[in-house]
Every structure is written in C-alpha cells, then in structure tokens.
Scaffold this motif. Structure first.
Motif, PDB file in Angstrom:
ATOM      1  N   UNK A   1       0.834  -1.178  -0.057  1.00 21.32           N
ATOM      2  CA  UNK A   1       0.128   0.076   0.003  1.00 21.32           C
ATOM      3  C   UNK A   1       0.904   1.260   0.079  1.00 21.32           C
TER       4      UNK A   1
ATOM      5  N   UNK B   1       0.924   4.764  -2.288  1.00 21.30           N
ATOM      6  CA  UNK B   1       0.372   6.000  -1.798  1.00 21.30           C
ATOM      7  C   UNK B   1       0.541   7.385  -2.494  1.00 21.30           C
TER       8      UNK B   1
ATOM      9  N   UNK C   1      -6.548   2.106   0.336  1.00 20.65           N
ATOM     10  CA  UNK C   1      -7.028   0.473   0.015  1.00 20.65           C
ATOM     11  C   UNK C   1      -8.636   0.436  -0.435  1.00 20.65           C
ATOM     12  N   UNK C   2      -9.301   1.256   0.317  1.00 19.87           N
ATOM     13  CA  UNK C   2     -10.669   1.023  -0.136  1.00 19.87           C
ATOM     14  C   UNK C   2     -10.989   1.537  -1.606  1.00 19.87           C
TER      15      UNK C   2
ATOM     16  N   UNK D   1      -6.568   0.615  -4.013  1.00 22.50           N
ATOM     17  CA  UNK D   1      -5.770  -0.686  -4.070  1.00 22.50           C
ATOM     18  C   UNK D   1      -6.909  -1.797  -4.030  1.00 22.50           C
TER      19      UNK D   1
ATOM     20  N   UNK E   1     -13.181  -4.403  -4.341  1.00 24.63           N
ATOM     21  CA  UNK E   1     -13.913  -5.276  -3.077  1.00 24.63           C
ATOM     22  C   UNK E   1     -15.078  -4.071  -2.945  1.00 24.63           C
TER      23      UNK E   1
ATOM     24  N   UNK F   1       3.349   2.551   8.921  1.00 25.33           N
ATOM     25  CA  UNK F   1       1.956   2.753   9.284  1.00 25.33           C
ATOM     26  C   UNK F   1       1.741   2.061  10.751  1.00 25.33           C
TER      27      UNK F   1
ATOM     28  N   UNK G   1      -3.352  -1.488   6.590  1.00 26.78           N
ATOM     29  CA  UNK G   1      -4.471  -0.964   6.292  1.00 26.78           C
ATOM     30  C   UNK G   1      -5.455  -1.746   5.301  1.00 26.78           C
ATOM     31  N   UNK G   2      -4.691  -2.778   4.871  1.00 27.75           N
ATOM     32  CA  UNK G   2      -5.665  -3.532   3.985  1.00 27.75           C
ATOM     33  C   UNK G   2      -6.755  -4.367   5.149  1.00 27.75           C
TER      34      UNK G   2
ATOM     35  N   UNK H   1      -9.203  -1.958   6.263  1.00 22.90           N
ATOM     36  CA  UNK H   1     -10.374  -1.698   4.955  1.00 22.90           C
ATOM     37  C   UNK H   1     -11.356  -2.654   5.017  1.00 22.90           C
TER      38      UNK H   1
ATOM     39  N   UNK I   1     -15.367  -2.534   5.332  1.00 24.31           N
ATOM     40  CA  UNK I   1     -16.587  -3.080   4.410  1.00 24.31           C
ATOM     41  C   UNK I   1     -17.510  -4.183   5.015  1.00 24.31           C
TER      42      UNK I   1
END
Lengths: 311, 97, 91, 109
Positions: free
Chosen positions: A122, A126, A138-139, A142, A146, D58, D62-63, D66, D70
């Motif tokens: 990620x 960025x 990510x949402x 990346x 989804x 970080x 973050x994956x 996220x 969801x």
C-alpha cells in the motif's frame, strides 16, 4: 498498567457478550449488544484503527441497534423468548463452541513470524494516488473492486428488503418509524440535531481523503440523521417507487462503475485511474457513494413498503 | 504559566472523574429509575464537562479545542433528550411488564 | 501530563464499566439503557482524554460521532412499548 | 503478552459465545443477534492481524482494516435484511417461537 486496562476492557466485553446471549428478554439482549458496540469502538481505538472505530461507533451502536430495537417493538412480548433448550444440550453445544474458541485462540497464540502484512504494498502506491489516509487508499484504489462489489451487495440487500413487500404495496411507503407516543422532546431533538449531524457527516466524508473518516462513516451519520427525523414524525419514509429516490440509490455505484470502465480507455484497465487525476476522481466517487450509502442505509432500516402507493 | 495550566488540567479532570464516580455510584445505589436517571445526568453534564474544560489548555490547536466544546455541547443536547425520553418511557410503565 | 490523562481515561473506563452492573440487574429496560447511556458518555470522555494525551486529534472524531449519536439508542428504545396499542406499526 | 494477543483471545471468545447462542436460541431474532456477535469476533481477529502487520510507517496494516470496514457495513445490511425477512414471516402468520404476529391494521383486507 496498560495490560491491566486491556484486561478490564476484555472483561467488560465478555460480560456484555455473555449477557447478549443469556438475557431472558430480547430487548435486554439488544441493549447489551449496543453496549458491546460501544466497547468495541473503544477497542478499535486502542488498536489504533481510528477509521474502524468510527465505523463501529456509527454502525454498531447506532444503526444496528435501531434495526434490532425496532424489530423488538414489532414483536409481541413472550415469556419463552430467552428460554434455552435443556441443560444436557447446552453443555454439549457449550463444549463444541469452547473447542472452536480454543482452536481460534491457538491460532492467535502461534502467530506467523514475521507477521504478514500488505502495508508495504500500500505504501508503495500512496504517492501515485495522492491521498494521505491509507485506509481510503485501500478502499478506493488498491482494493477498489472489493469496495465496488460491497456497494453492489448493499443495493442487492435493499432490493431484497423491498422485495418482501406484499404485491399490493409494491412501490408504496414503508411502515412509519414514529415513536408510539409523540414526545415534544424528541421533536425538539429532531429539529436541532440534523443540521449539526449533516455537517459532521459531510466533514467525515471530506476528511476521509487524508485523515480517518470516509464514505461509510459519513454516510452512516447522514442516514442516522434522516432516521431521527422519521422517528420524530417530522417526515414519513418516502415512497419506494419514487424515481428521485431510486436515482440516489444508484448514483454512487453507477458513478463508480463508470469510472471503472473509463479506466480501460484512460488508464491501465478496469478501476485504474489516469495518473495525476486519481485524487479528484476518488473524491467525486466518495461523495456520490456517501449519498447512496446514506439513502440505502436509511431505507433498509425503514423496511419494505407497508402501504399502498398513493394514486 | 504552563505549570499553572497543567495544575488547572489536573484539578478539572480530577473533578470530572469525581462526577463519573458519583454517576456510577448513583446508578448502582439509588432506589428507583428516576433517581438513577438523576445520577446519570451528573456524569453527562459535569463529568464530561469538567474533563473537556480541563483538556482545553492542553489542546494542540484551535480546531481541536472547538471540537472538544462541540463534543460537550452535543452530549448536553443528546444526554438531556435521552434522559427526558427514558423518564417518559419509565413513567408510562414501558419499563415494567 | 500524558500519563495522568491516560490514567484518567483508564479510571473512566473502570467507573463506567462498573455501571454495567445496572445492565445486568435491571430491573426495567429503562435502567438497562441507562448503563448504555453512561458508557456512551464515558466512551466520549475516554476518547477525548486519549486524543489529547496521545496527540491523536483524529480520535476526537470518534468522540464527536459518539456524542452525536448519544441519544440515538434511547430514541430507538421508545419506538415500541408494551402497553401501547401501536408498536411502531402503521396507523 | 501484548495487548493485540489479549484482544485476539477476546475475539476467539466472542466467536465461541456467538456460536453458542446461534445454535441454541430458538428465536430467530436472537439468532440474528448471536450471528452479529460471531461477526464482531471475526472483525476483531482482523484487527489483531492489522495491528501485528504494522510496518512501513503505518500504525496498522490498512488492508485488513479496510476489509473490516467493508465487513461491518455488509453485516449491517445482512442484519437489516434478516430482520425484514423475520418480520414478514411473522406478518404472514407463520408460527414461530416469537409468538403470534401483531395485528397491523394496514394488512387487513
């Protein structure tokens, strides 16, 4: 010191969880579940996942609690509700669940070294996207596919709820959410709070690009404000056949898909953004998605049509 | 000056903690629903209020300070309305079966 | 100063957590909801303390969301009541 | 023991408790609530994985974070759909342990 606080937190969570199962009255169980949502939101804060904490605070404590309490209100109170089957069965199932829990605990206690992480992947992207909030990257970049599919699930869920309306009522208004007894206090709150809440919702969406926040959190807050207005009887749920409403439901996912398809022509493929334009495109998609999420969540709580459509 | 502000923070936050203690003790020890509700509002008003007041001098920027005040104001509004609604609910006997 | 504020947050957690006993004892849903209400306020207090102590201003937004939705559960509780003829149904 | 491990064990317990209620409770609404408990435990699992994967500057990976966001939203949608289904089932007069349905005037012919 720090671990002692975490132990207290875990103890509180387990208390709320066990009570959610054991409470005799179903409404007591829902209240325990709301408490659990509040506690979990604090846990996410402790795990430094502020985006998730915001989502849990808005959805776990607010929206889900409302759906469940409303369901309780429409069910007649019956004594037998909380009754669990016989003791022997309870022990058998308890052992089975304990085994499942123990297996999961074993997984936690023997973590892989080094811990697997996609964070470097990620981090590498960025810069290209130009946003500072990794979770939003990510949402919407990346793992954008989804997120797109999740929006489709939301729309399908809403269609599923609507499809439960009797044929006669198709396209009509959902059952009113208003409180059983009108209350001046509630009306007051529903007049004062929504302007502030809408502002905070927009702030969360806008802030989501570079700081914790984003479409879900902002959208849920907007939906909560709409629901508050409906509960105070300042506005009925809209007719589900209204074209404007359906456009609002579709605008977010539709724009997302359109941007995705445009990626074939302007960039590397589906859902890839042209270099340099990623940020404005993502912000535009986020705004449309937030609108759609707010409308979809509000309508899902309102439920299927329960009245004939107006002539 | 900084020492004075720190002292102010410690005093105000401790005061806030005291009112949270008062709220919890009241919630657990008072005899009926309406008196317990009274205890609860102490935590809402003064508990959070004093903590916010104490934190104001420690804020890194003006936006955080404004947010703190907004949080307190929102809890005032929400807490007062919730108390009123719960009281009406309890009075109508919604609590008991 | 940070240690003091973190400790204060821990104390608020313990105090409001003790309030959960009211959730278990009841006796009425109104009492149980009060425990949730106290924990909501306490959660907001914990969030602001941690935000300032840890210099994570983003955490303030959690407190802001909690504060905004503070009355939400209580409103939902009054939607349907035993004893009233209509329980959130249609007229 | 790190806090992340502790919360991981808590997540395992949440899944187990939720599963217990999901299997044993006869009432559909209680099953829906129990299922949400299982979901919360699962999300917490992801949170622990995210906290452990804190590299590259970080605070957490973050994956998984996220994915949990969801997941929370999808879990809400599933809950709302399940509750709508359950209410409809009762209104149509299907006998369940939740007792007879309330008489909504608008459904009378």
């Amino acid at each position: 010191m720090s671990l002692a606080v975490d132990l207290v937190m875990v103890l509180l969570i387990l208390t709320a969880a066990v009570w959610t199962i054991l409470a005799r009255d179903r409404r007591d169980a829902v209240i325990a579940f709301i408490v659990l949502g509040l506690l979990l939101s604090l846990v996410w804060m402790r795990l430094l996942a502020v985006d998730v904490a915001l989502t849990e605070a808005a959805v776990g404590g607010g929206a889900t609690g409302l759906v469940l309490l409303r369901a309780c209100a429409r069910l007649l109170p019956v004594e037998a509700d909380g009754a669990l089957p016989g003791l022997r069965l309870q022990v058998a199932v308890g052992v089975l669940c304990a085994v499942v829990g123990a297996c999961l605990a074993a997984v936690i206690l023997s973590p892989p070294e080094p811990a697997p992480s996609l964070a470097p992947a990620v981090a590498a992207h960025m810069e290209d996207v130009g946003l500072k909030n990794p979770v939003t990257v990510v949402l919407l970049a990346y793992r954008a596919l989804d997120t797109l599919l999740e929006k489709v699930v939301l729309v399908l869920g809403l269609i599923g709820v609507w499809a439960l309306a009797p044929d006669l009522f198709w396209g009509g208004r959902p059952a009113s959410l208003r409180a059983a007894v009108p209350s001046g206090t509630l009306t007051f709150l529903a007049r004062v709070l929504p302007p502030i809440g809408v502002l905070i919702g927009i702030y969360l969406v806008w802030n989501g690009a570079d700081h914790p926040g984003g479409t879900f959190q902002g959208g849920t807050v907007l939906a909560a404000m709409w629901l508050l207005v409906m509960m105070a009887d300042l506005g009925d749920p809209p007719e589900t056949r209204a074209l404007r409403l359906r456009r609002l439901v579709a605008v977010g996912p539709a724009l997302f898909i359109a941007v995705g398809l445009a990626g074939f022509g302007m960039a590397d493929g589906f859902l890839s953004y042209p270099p340099g334009y990623a940020k404005p495109i993502i912000v535009a998609v986020e705004v449309a998605l937030a609108l759609s999420i707010a409308v979809i969540l509000g309508l899902m709580v309102a439920g299927p049509a329960a009245k004939e459509p107006d002539q | 000056m900084s020492l004075l502000l720190d002292l102010f923070t410690i005093v105000a936050v401790s005061g806030g903690l005291f009112f949270f203690l008062a709220g919890t003790v009241g919630l657990l020890r008072f005899p009926d629903t309406l008196t317990r509700l009274h205890a609860l509002t102490k935590a809402d008003n003064l508990g959070l209020g004093l903590i916010v007041l104490g934190l104001l001098p420690q804020c890194p920027d003006i936006v955080s300070a404004l947010k703190l005040v907004a949080i307190w104001a929102l809890v005032q509004l929400g807490g007062a309305t919730a108390s009123q609604l719960i009281a009406e609910f309890a009075r109508r006997g919604g609590g008991e079966r | 100063m940070a240690e003091f504020l973190f400790a204060a947050a821990a104390i608020v957690l313990v105090l409001t957590g003790l309030g959960l006993a009211r959730m278990l004892w009841g006796p009425s849903p109104a009492d149980r909801m009060m425990a949730a209400q106290l924990l909501g306020t306490g959660g907001g207090a914990i969030a602001v303390l941690v935000a300032i102590a840890g210099d994570m201003t983003a955490v303030l937004d959690i407190a802001l969301t909690l504060a905004l939705l503070a009355a939400f559960a209580a409103v939902a509780l009054t939607l349907g009541e035993p004893g009233s003829k209509r329980r959130g149904g249609e007229e | 023991m790190t806090p992340a491990t502790l919360y991981g064990l808590c997540a395992a317990a949440l899944v187990a408790i939720g599963l217990f209620g999901l299997i044993l409770h006869p009432s559909p609404l209680r099953k829906v609530i129990s299922f949400n408990l299982v979901g919360s435990g699962t999300f917490l699992f992801f949170g622990v994985a995210a906290r452990r994967g804190a590299v590259a500057g970080f605070l957490g990976d973050p994956v998984p974070q996220a994915m949990v966001i969801t997941g929370i939203v999808v879990a809400f949608a599933a809950t709302a759909l399940a509750v709508a289904l359950l209410l409809r089932m009762l209104e149509s007069g299907a006998p369940t342990v939740d007792g007879p349905p309330e008489q909504p005037d608008d459904l009378s012919p």
